[in-house]
Design a protein around this motif. Structure first.
Motif, PDB file in Angstrom:
ATOM      1  N   VAL A   1       0.855  -1.184   0.000  1.00 40.26           N
ATOM      2  CA  VAL A   1       0.000   0.000   0.000  1.00 40.26           C
ATOM      3  C   VAL A   1       0.890   1.232   0.000  1.00 40.26           C
ATOM      4  O   VAL A   1       1.813   1.351   0.809  1.00 40.26           O
ATOM      5  N   TYR A   2       0.629   2.122  -0.952  1.00 43.64           N
ATOM      6  CA  TYR A   2       1.294   3.421  -0.971  1.00 43.64           C
ATOM      7  C   TYR A   2       0.284   4.413  -0.416  1.00 43.64           C
ATOM      8  O   TYR A   2      -0.652   4.822  -1.097  1.00 43.64           O
ATOM      9  N   LEU A   3       0.451   4.741   0.858  1.00 44.59           N
ATOM     10  CA  LEU A   3      -0.458   5.632   1.574  1.00 44.59           C
ATOM     11  C   LEU A   3       0.086   7.044   1.440  1.00 44.59           C
ATOM     12  O   LEU A   3       1.173   7.343   1.940  1.00 44.59           O
ATOM     13  N   THR A   4      -0.639   7.901   0.716  1.00 42.33           N
ATOM     14  CA  THR A   4      -0.137   9.253   0.470  1.00 42.33           C
ATOM     15  C   THR A   4      -1.104  10.290   1.033  1.00 42.33           C
ATOM     16  O   THR A   4      -2.296  10.278   0.740  1.00 42.33           O
ATOM     17  N   PHE A   5      -0.582  11.159   1.878  1.00 41.72           N
ATOM     18  CA  PHE A   5      -1.357  12.225   2.512  1.00 41.72           C
ATOM     19  C   PHE A   5      -1.267  13.466   1.627  1.00 41.72           C
ATOM     20  O   PHE A   5      -0.167  13.838   1.193  1.00 41.72           O
ATOM     21  N   TRP A   6      -2.421  14.106   1.391  1.00 45.76           N
ATOM     22  CA  TRP A   6      -2.466  15.239   0.474  1.00 45.76           C
ATOM     23  C   TRP A   6      -3.490  16.272   0.932  1.00 45.76           C
ATOM     24  O   TRP A   6      -4.363  15.981   1.741  1.00 45.76           O
ATOM     25  N   ALA A   7      -3.362  17.469   0.382  1.00 45.50           N
ATOM     26  CA  ALA A   7      -4.314  18.558   0.625  1.00 45.50           C
ATOM     27  C   ALA A   7      -4.671  19.188  -0.716  1.00 45.50           C
ATOM     28  O   ALA A   7      -3.868  19.179  -1.653  1.00 45.50           O
ATOM     29  N   ALA A   8      -5.871  19.730  -0.804  1.00 43.18           N
ATOM     30  CA  ALA A   8      -6.366  20.277  -2.075  1.00 43.18           C
ATOM     31  C   ALA A   8      -5.596  21.509  -2.533  1.00 43.18           C
ATOM     32  O   ALA A   8      -5.567  21.805  -3.725  1.00 43.18           O
TER      33      ALA A   8
ATOM     34  N   GLY B   1       0.152  21.938  -4.631  1.00 46.87           N
ATOM     35  CA  GLY B   1       0.491  21.672  -6.028  1.00 46.87           C
ATOM     36  C   GLY B   1       1.289  20.385  -6.216  1.00 46.87           C
ATOM     37  O   GLY B   1       1.058  19.634  -7.157  1.00 46.87           O
ATOM     38  N   GLY B   2       2.236  20.118  -5.313  1.00 49.47           N
ATOM     39  CA  GLY B   2       3.013  18.883  -5.380  1.00 49.47           C
ATOM     40  C   GLY B   2       2.135  17.656  -5.200  1.00 49.47           C
ATOM     41  O   GLY B   2       2.360  16.615  -5.830  1.00 49.47           O
TER      42      GLY B   2
ATOM     43  N   ASP C   1       1.709  14.603  -7.903  1.00 52.67           N
ATOM     44  CA  ASP C   1       1.946  13.207  -7.542  1.00 52.67           C
ATOM     45  C   ASP C   1       0.681  12.363  -7.678  1.00 52.67           C
ATOM     46  O   ASP C   1       0.738  11.229  -8.154  1.00 52.67           O
ATOM     47  N   LEU C   2      -0.475  12.904  -7.282  1.00 53.36           N
ATOM     48  CA  LEU C   2      -1.730  12.146  -7.408  1.00 53.36           C
ATOM     49  C   LEU C   2      -2.021  11.836  -8.880  1.00 53.36           C
ATOM     50  O   LEU C   2      -2.452  10.731  -9.218  1.00 53.36           O
ATOM     51  N   ALA C   3      -1.770  12.814  -9.766  1.00 58.44           N
ATOM     52  CA  ALA C   3      -1.978  12.588 -11.202  1.00 58.44           C
ATOM     53  C   ALA C   3      -1.012  11.527 -11.727  1.00 58.44           C
ATOM     54  O   ALA C   3      -1.402  10.638 -12.496  1.00 58.44           O
ATOM     55  N   ALA C   4       0.262  11.608 -11.314  1.00 54.93           N
ATOM     56  CA  ALA C   4       1.252  10.607 -11.741  1.00 54.93           C
ATOM     57  C   ALA C   4       0.868   9.227 -11.216  1.00 54.93           C
ATOM     58  O   ALA C   4       0.985   8.225 -11.943  1.00 54.93           O
ATOM     59  N   LEU C   5       0.395   9.161  -9.975  1.00 54.76           N
ATOM     60  CA  LEU C   5      -0.027   7.879  -9.407  1.00 54.76           C
ATOM     61  C   LEU C   5      -1.212   7.296 -10.174  1.00 54.76           C
ATOM     62  O   LEU C   5      -1.299   6.088 -10.373  1.00 54.76           O
ATOM     63  N   GLN C   6      -2.124   8.169 -10.648  1.00 53.42           N
ATOM     64  CA  GLN C   6      -3.244   7.682 -11.447  1.00 53.42           C
ATOM     65  C   GLN C   6      -2.759   7.124 -12.781  1.00 53.42           C
ATOM     66  O   GLN C   6      -3.187   6.062 -13.223  1.00 53.42           O
TER      67      GLN C   6
END
Length: 170
Positions: free
Chosen positions: A57-64, A67-68, A72-77
């Motif tokens: 599991v790659y658990l990634t914490f993010w906020a709206a 920008g980073g 990363d979320l787009a690359a992960l998708q």
């Protein structure tokens, strides 16, 4: 205050006290069991790492407003689309924004297919000692923390992680 409102308030405070009492019992450490999640999916159902037992599991914490995080979320998708279930890796995105923050427009732009959960009370963020976003954790199939990443990873590093996960699965 009517009795229904008082009962609702009491239940909410009891839940917060119960969850708050648990938050100090688990802390994150490489090589240790990953702390449990105190977060809910976008349908309001509790999220649990046990759901993905046996997979990394790659658990990634993010906020709206990060920008980073968006990059990363787009690359992960993109990588999730490329590797599919064959990688043996599941991405789980944990949003750290306050509950009143509407993340729907942000998610609508990214079209994420992997699980997104919200950490409404900040307990999961505290358990994982997240001080800034993006912060990510790689958890092995047995639930042990194997890597911690602070800051944006970028597509090349994330692609290497997917390739490594795929090789480890075969």
């Amino acid at each position: 205050m009517n009795w229904r409102r008082a009962v609702s308030l009491f239940c909410l405070l009891a839940l917060a006290a119960a969850l708050g009492g648990c938050k100090d019992q688990q802390q994150v450490a490489i090589g240790a069991k990953a702390p449990s999640l105190a977060a809910f999916d976008l349908r309001g159902q509790p999220a649990a790492l046990e759901k993905w037992h046996g997979k990394q599991v790659y658990l990634t914490f993010w906020a709206a407003d990060c920008g980073g995080c968006a990059a990363d979320l787009a690359a992960l998708q993109k990588l999730t689309d490329s590797y599919g279930n064959g990688s043996g890796l599941v991405v789980v995105a944990v949003n750290t924004d306050p509950q009143q923050t509407d993340i729907a427009p942000f998610l609508g732009q990214l079209h994420l297919s992997y699980p997104v959960v919200r950490d409404q009370l900040g307990i999961t963020k505290e358990r994982y000692q997240v001080i800034g976003t993006p912060t990510s954790y790689l958890i092995d199939g047995q639930g042990q923390v194997v890597e911690v990443h602070q800051g944006m990873q970028g597509e090349p590093a994330l692609a290497a992680m997917f390739r490594q996960a795929q090789q480890g699965k075969s």
